[in-house]
Write a protein that holds these residues in place. Structure first.
Motif, PDB file in Angstrom:
ATOM      1  N   PHE A  91       0.832  -1.196   0.000  1.00 58.78           N
ATOM      2  CA  PHE A  91       0.000   0.000   0.000  1.00 58.78           C
ATOM      3  C   PHE A  91       0.874   1.257   0.000  1.00 58.78           C
ATOM      4  O   PHE A  91       2.099   1.182   0.124  1.00 58.78           O
ATOM      5  N   LEU A 160      -2.771   7.917   6.087  1.00 58.29           N
ATOM      6  CA  LEU A 160      -3.312   8.653   4.945  1.00 58.29           C
ATOM      7  C   LEU A 160      -4.463   9.552   5.387  1.00 58.29           C
ATOM      8  O   LEU A 160      -4.628  10.672   4.867  1.00 58.29           O
ATOM      9  N   THR A 247      -6.066   5.765  -1.910  1.00 56.05           N
ATOM     10  CA  THR A 247      -5.225   4.655  -1.498  1.00 56.05           C
ATOM     11  C   THR A 247      -5.131   3.683  -2.663  1.00 56.05           C
ATOM     12  O   THR A 247      -6.029   3.630  -3.516  1.00 56.05           O
TER      13      THR A 247
END
Length: 320
Positions: A91, A160, A247
């Motif tokens: 990620f 994030l 994301t």
């Protein structure tokens, strides 16, 4: 159009040969930098099944290696033999945030690993307590009012959700207090309870509450509107053209992997994008199917890394 058709035809003709073209006969290992059962693990498994169909059933093993913000799995992949038999699914944090937040990392993710493709991408929703605001102008007016003490949630410093809201603050000039939580469930409890005013999060965490009217979706952070929220504008449409928070899950190989091997893997990935099961599985998880090859994925990730580096420096964010 003729060039596109010719390219697609060439790919379809070449697909049966992908099994012979794969770098070796041993099982392919996909290291997943997140726990088993996570959305990253789900993405890796969906893609493993789709790729397997393109390479004649060649064995593919997914191996969750979670921890240290994805760095444990990333390090294992970076130190693997660069022969195309070991891949990484990871990620953004490991590549675009952690390198700017922590020193003395065991590897340099952007330079020790090479992107082959982006496998899934998902925007976020700017969710607000509906009692505070139902539109972005209303939220900004409340945040800019004298004596305002509005706060926002994240799932931890450097996440994030944290950096996305700090980017929002930089773009709008508003002041909001950061309240970190261990995870989305705890943050949602306090958003619904009126203890925080806003939370940038994935649709899956807030969709039911939006439908009930308890949470207002002020905008979405991707390039286009969400099918599940067709009335909610994008950040650009809402007047924030320089705010993108998405994301993604990417496929990587060790940087020293030979170019022909990288291109053969990329060809298998491109062919696998036609899988209906893959598209449906990603859609159920709230993700879109991107079409980034090696060059596009690398450009996207490096540009995003620069964005978050700027936000981290401007906001003075540090992580212990």
């Amino acid at each position: 159009m003729r060039l596109i058709a010719a390219a697609l035809a060439a790919l379809l003709v070449a697909t049966p040969a992908l099994a012979q073209d794969w770098p070796g006969r041993d099982p392919i290992r996909i290291i997943v930098c997140a726990p088993g059962g996570s959305t990253v693990d789900l993405t890796a498994r969906l893609w493993a099944d789709a790729i397997k169909e393109q390479i004649g059933g060649h064995a593919i093993i997914t191996e969750p290696r979670a921890g240290a913000g994805g760095m444990i799995g990333a390090e294992a992949a970076a130190r693997a033999r660069p022969d195309g038999q070991t891949l990484l699914v990871c990620f953004p944090g490991s590549f675009t945030m952690i390198p700017h937040l922590r020193s003395n990392l065991p590897i340099d993710p952007l330079n020790d690993l090479r992107p082959v493709a982006l496998l899934a991408i998902a925007p976020f929703v700017f969710a607000a307590d509906a009692r505070v605001a139902r539109t972005l102008p209303e939220f900004l007016a409340k945040a800019r009012a004298p004596g305002s003490d509005l706060s926002y949630a994240s799932v931890g410093p450097g996440s994030l959700a944290h950096l996305g809201m700090e980017l929002f603050k930089l773009r709008t000039g508003v002041r909001l207090e950061h309240v970190p939580y261990r995870g989305s469930p705890e943050a949602m409890t306090d958003l619904l309870g009126g203890r925080i005013a806003a939370f940038i999060t994935l649709l899956s965490a807030v969709q039911g509450h939006i439908a009930e009217g308890k949470v207002a979706a002020l905008f979405v952070t991707g390039e286009s509107r969400m099918g599940a929220l067709p009335e909610v504008p994008t950040a650009r449409e809402a007047g924030l053209p320089d705010l993108s928070v998405v994301t993604w899950h990417g496929l990587f190989v060790p940087r020293a992997t030979p170019e022909p091997v990288v291109q053969r893997i990329a060809a298998a990935v491109a062919a696998a994008r036609g899988s209906a099961a893959l598209r449906e599985g990603l859609a159920r998880a709230g993700s879109d199917l991107p079409h980034h090859g090696p060059a596009e994925a690398e450009a996207h990730i490096r540009a995003e890394s620069e964005t978050w580096r700027g936000v981290i420096q401007a906001a003075g964010i540090t992580v212990q």
